[in-house]
Scaffold this motif. Sequence first.
Motif, mmCIF file in Angstrom:
data_model
loop_
_atom_site.group_PDB
_atom_site.id
_atom_site.type_symbol
_atom_site.label_atom_id
_atom_site.label_comp_id
_atom_site.label_asym_id
_atom_site.label_seq_id
_atom_site.Cartn_x
_atom_site.Cartn_y
_atom_site.Cartn_z
ATOM 1 N N GLU A 240 0.822 -1.219 0.000
ATOM 2 C CA GLU A 240 0.000 0.000 0.000
ATOM 3 C C GLU A 240 0.854 1.266 0.000
ATOM 4 O O GLU A 240 0.634 2.174 -0.803
ATOM 5 C CB GLU A 240 -0.960 -0.022 1.197
ATOM 6 N N THR B 72 1.588 3.658 -3.295
ATOM 7 C CA THR B 72 1.096 5.040 -3.187
ATOM 8 C C THR B 72 2.224 6.022 -3.466
ATOM 9 O O THR B 72 2.056 6.988 -4.224
ATOM 10 C CB THR B 72 0.506 5.281 -1.779
ATOM 11 N N ALA C 20 3.898 14.723 6.590
ATOM 12 C CA ALA C 20 3.810 13.469 7.348
ATOM 13 C C ALA C 20 4.898 12.501 6.877
ATOM 14 O O ALA C 20 4.630 11.350 6.527
ATOM 15 C CB ALA C 20 2.423 12.834 7.236
ATOM 16 N N GLY D 288 3.578 5.838 7.142
ATOM 17 C CA GLY D 288 3.934 4.723 6.270
ATOM 18 C C GLY D 288 4.254 5.221 4.865
ATOM 19 O O GLY D 288 5.315 4.918 4.300
ATOM 20 N N VAL D 289 3.351 6.023 4.313
ATOM 21 C CA VAL D 289 3.571 6.543 2.955
ATOM 22 C C VAL D 289 4.827 7.419 2.917
ATOM 23 O O VAL D 289 5.635 7.329 1.985
ATOM 24 C CB VAL D 289 2.348 7.360 2.473
ATOM 25 N N ALA E 226 7.093 16.715 10.078
ATOM 26 C CA ALA E 226 6.613 15.690 11.018
ATOM 27 C C ALA E 226 6.334 16.371 12.348
ATOM 28 O O ALA E 226 6.746 17.519 12.568
ATOM 29 C CB ALA E 226 7.652 14.575 11.177
ATOM 30 N N CYS F 176 -0.702 14.922 2.334
ATOM 31 C CA CYS F 176 -1.831 14.135 2.848
ATOM 32 C C CYS F 176 -2.595 14.924 3.903
ATOM 33 O O CYS F 176 -3.402 14.364 4.622
ATOM 34 C CB CYS F 176 -1.340 12.804 3.403
ATOM 35 N N TYR G 52 -3.195 23.681 4.767
ATOM 36 C CA TYR G 52 -1.860 23.557 4.171
ATOM 37 C C TYR G 52 -1.843 24.038 2.718
ATOM 38 O O TYR G 52 -0.794 24.362 2.177
ATOM 39 C CB TYR G 52 -1.382 22.094 4.192
ATOM 40 N N GLY H 62 -4.393 12.875 0.742
ATOM 41 C CA GLY H 62 -5.126 12.661 1.991
ATOM 42 C C GLY H 62 -5.667 13.969 2.516
ATOM 43 O O GLY H 62 -5.312 15.049 2.019
ATOM 44 N N GLY I 138 -5.941 17.049 7.539
ATOM 45 C CA GLY I 138 -6.165 18.375 8.137
ATOM 46 C C GLY I 138 -7.468 19.022 7.699
ATOM 47 O O GLY I 138 -7.719 20.176 8.032
ATOM 48 N N SER J 10 -5.427 12.281 -5.968
ATOM 49 C CA SER J 10 -5.222 10.886 -6.370
ATOM 50 C C SER J 10 -5.592 9.904 -5.265
ATOM 51 O O SER J 10 -5.202 10.094 -4.106
ATOM 52 C CB SER J 10 -3.739 10.728 -6.742
ATOM 53 N N VAL J 11 -6.363 8.898 -5.608
ATOM 54 C CA VAL J 11 -6.624 7.777 -4.689
ATOM 55 C C VAL J 11 -6.316 6.462 -5.404
ATOM 56 O O VAL J 11 -6.562 6.320 -6.594
ATOM 57 C CB VAL J 11 -8.090 7.683 -4.183
ATOM 58 N N LEU J 12 -5.791 5.542 -4.627
ATOM 59 C CA LEU J 12 -5.378 4.255 -5.192
ATOM 60 C C LEU J 12 -6.540 3.253 -5.162
ATOM 61 O O LEU J 12 -6.820 2.559 -6.131
ATOM 62 C CB LEU J 12 -4.224 3.734 -4.332
ATOM 63 N N VAL K 213 -1.875 3.635 15.876
ATOM 64 C CA VAL K 213 -1.843 4.469 14.663
ATOM 65 C C VAL K 213 -2.662 5.744 14.871
ATOM 66 O O VAL K 213 -2.227 6.843 14.511
ATOM 67 C CB VAL K 213 -2.363 3.665 13.444
ATOM 68 N N ASN L 63 -1.029 8.591 16.414
ATOM 69 C CA ASN L 63 0.126 9.107 15.644
ATOM 70 C C ASN L 63 1.459 8.668 16.242
ATOM 71 O O ASN L 63 2.454 9.396 16.167
ATOM 72 C CB ASN L 63 0.093 10.643 15.550
ATOM 73 N N ASN M 236 3.168 5.860 15.426
ATOM 74 C CA ASN M 236 4.002 5.005 14.571
ATOM 75 C C ASN M 236 4.987 5.794 13.727
ATOM 76 O O ASN M 236 4.714 6.899 13.286
ATOM 77 C CB ASN M 236 3.119 4.147 13.656
HETATM 78 N N1 LIG Z 1 -4.568 8.633 -1.972
HETATM 79 C C1 LIG Z 1 -4.115 7.415 -1.778
HETATM 80 O O1 LIG Z 1 -4.131 6.573 -2.666
HETATM 81 C C2 LIG Z 1 -3.549 7.061 -0.432
HETATM 82 C C3 LIG Z 1 -3.035 5.771 -0.183
HETATM 83 C C4 LIG Z 1 -2.484 5.497 1.072
HETATM 84 C C5 LIG Z 1 -2.481 6.489 2.045
HETATM 85 N N2 LIG Z 1 -3.026 7.702 1.774
HETATM 86 C C6 LIG Z 1 -3.047 8.769 2.778
HETATM 87 O O2 LIG Z 1 -1.709 9.062 3.127
HETATM 88 C C7 LIG Z 1 -1.667 9.487 4.476
HETATM 89 C C8 LIG Z 1 -0.672 8.640 5.223
HETATM 90 O O3 LIG Z 1 -1.188 7.323 5.330
HETATM 91 P P1 LIG Z 1 -0.428 6.247 6.235
HETATM 92 O O4 LIG Z 1 -1.269 5.027 6.306
HETATM 93 O O5 LIG Z 1 0.957 6.160 5.760
HETATM 94 O O6 LIG Z 1 -0.485 7.049 7.629
HETATM 95 P P2 LIG Z 1 0.126 6.771 9.045
HETATM 96 O O7 LIG Z 1 1.288 5.858 8.991
HETATM 97 O O8 LIG Z 1 -1.003 6.501 9.952
HETATM 98 O O9 LIG Z 1 0.722 8.220 9.430
HETATM 99 C C9 LIG Z 1 -0.045 9.362 9.433
HETATM 100 C C10 LIG Z 1 0.748 10.482 10.142
HETATM 101 O O10 LIG Z 1 0.228 11.744 9.716
HETATM 102 C C11 LIG Z 1 0.498 12.724 10.715
HETATM 103 N N3 LIG Z 1 -0.712 13.498 10.924
HETATM 104 C C12 LIG Z 1 -1.899 13.072 11.421
HETATM 105 N N4 LIG Z 1 -2.788 14.071 11.454
HETATM 106 C C13 LIG Z 1 -2.147 15.164 10.964
HETATM 107 C C14 LIG Z 1 -2.537 16.524 10.743
HETATM 108 N N5 LIG Z 1 -3.772 16.956 11.026
HETATM 109 N N6 LIG Z 1 -1.613 17.373 10.227
HETATM 110 C C15 LIG Z 1 -0.371 16.964 9.930
HETATM 111 N N7 LIG Z 1 0.070 15.689 10.105
HETATM 112 C C16 LIG Z 1 -0.826 14.816 10.629
HETATM 113 C C17 LIG Z 1 0.911 11.972 11.978
HETATM 114 O O11 LIG Z 1 2.326 12.102 12.131
HETATM 115 P P3 LIG Z 1 2.981 13.332 12.942
HETATM 116 O O12 LIG Z 1 3.334 12.800 14.288
HETATM 117 O O13 LIG Z 1 4.155 13.680 12.112
HETATM 118 O O14 LIG Z 1 1.932 14.403 13.017
HETATM 119 C C18 LIG Z 1 0.582 10.511 11.654
HETATM 120 O O15 LIG Z 1 1.422 9.600 12.317
HETATM 121 C C19 LIG Z 1 -3.101 9.382 5.012
HETATM 122 O O16 LIG Z 1 -3.721 10.634 4.880
HETATM 123 C C20 LIG Z 1 -3.737 8.382 4.071
HETATM 124 O O17 LIG Z 1 -5.128 8.535 3.993
HETATM 125 C C21 LIG Z 1 -3.540 7.999 0.564
#
Ligand SMILES: NC(=O)c1ccc[n+]([C@@H]2O[C@H](COP(=O)([O-])OP(=O)(O)OC[C@H]3O[C@@H](n4cnc5c(N)ncnc54)[C@H](OP(=O)(O)O)[C@@H]3O)[C@@H](O)[C@H]2O)c1
Length: 329
Positions: A121, A125, A146, A150-151, A170, A214, A219, A237, A240, A261-263, A311, A314, A316
Amino acid sequence: MKAILVKVDASRSLYLADMPAPQPGPDAVLIKVHATAVNRADLLQRRGLYPPPPGESEVMGLEAAGVVVAKGANVNDWQIGARVMCLLGGGGYAEYVSVNHNMLLGIPEHLSFEQAAAIPEVFYTAFANLFLEGDLKAGESLLIHAGASGVGTAAIQLARQAGAKVFITAGSDDKIRRCLELGAEAGINYKTDDFAARMTELTQQQGVEVILDCVGGEYLHKNLSLLRLKGRHVLIGLLGGDKAEIDLALVLRKRLRLIGSVLRSRNLAEKINITGLFKEKILPLFANRQIHPVIDSVYPLAEAGKAHEHVAANKNFGKVVLRVAANES
Ligand SMILES: NC(=O)c1ccc[n+]([C@@H]2O[C@H](COP(=O)([O-])OP(=O)(O)OC[C@H]3O[C@@H](n4cnc5c(N)ncnc54)[C@H](OP(=O)(O)O)[C@@H]3O)[C@@H](O)[C@H]2O)c1
């Protein structure tokens, strides 16, 4: 088979249930899942805010790593017993999942199932959005919000491999330190610094060519102000918020491109296309140990609820993995 389901009450809590294993159709394989992983989207799906696309399993889980245990009549390219990993439209939080054979990737020999489950994933992405959408090129500068997600941890590595200069934001100094270890040039703690002002300093007023965002919401304006001429803003994403005011003059004058973009909701043909490109361009980087999955922690499947809490808080850095098959990694 055992699978994690969501209670249909106000608690939306997770529980381990028995349900029938899926049956692979003629173009699909059945995978015995050894590991899967948590994605931010799972937290939304659990709350009923991100339903699976039509035809996909109701069970959460956007990726899996395991072994092929059965296959449909049209599947000739994978053998029973093959170690595979794949992106899923859903269904990973279970002992078995069925997926189209063209979505499979062989797991590089040196990687365990748990490491492999942390790949699809976030690396798909990062790959799709940096290169196919954002057209990131060697020598360009990139801002990843961020960076410790993971991303983010996948995107830092892929961008560095491509010869780009990477900046990240971050929420803690420790996360920033770890992003620098992964190859980021500089990091900004958005809780203590204004990221736009700091980025302007760090880039000597030049800004960046690409932003992987994201966060959305407030922002947007700062991101647009940081983009260089013909810059690309890739929104993946809405952590915010989903509303923002936009300065269209900035977009026009700098000839910017705003990309969303969404996957998950892409159709099978699009996902197979990305899988083919990923196999050709990214998988060898894992095999050659130039990049690696970043794992924060591993929980047993039955403790998926605890993994979600981690998760959601926040906490991880990189991926939270769920171990599905016992005594095997
Ligand atoms: N469009 C797509 O195809 C796609 C695919 C996969 C994921 N995504 C998106 O990519 C993002 C990351 O996914 P993930 O699964 O890798 O996430 P994750 O590992 O859960 O990490 C998300 C991190 O974002 C930061 N965060 C949370 N709320 C925030 C805010 N309001 N402002 C700024 N930073 C914030 C936090 O880190 P800090 O401690 O640094 O704040 C959090 O640990 C998500 O938004 C997800 O929906 C999109």
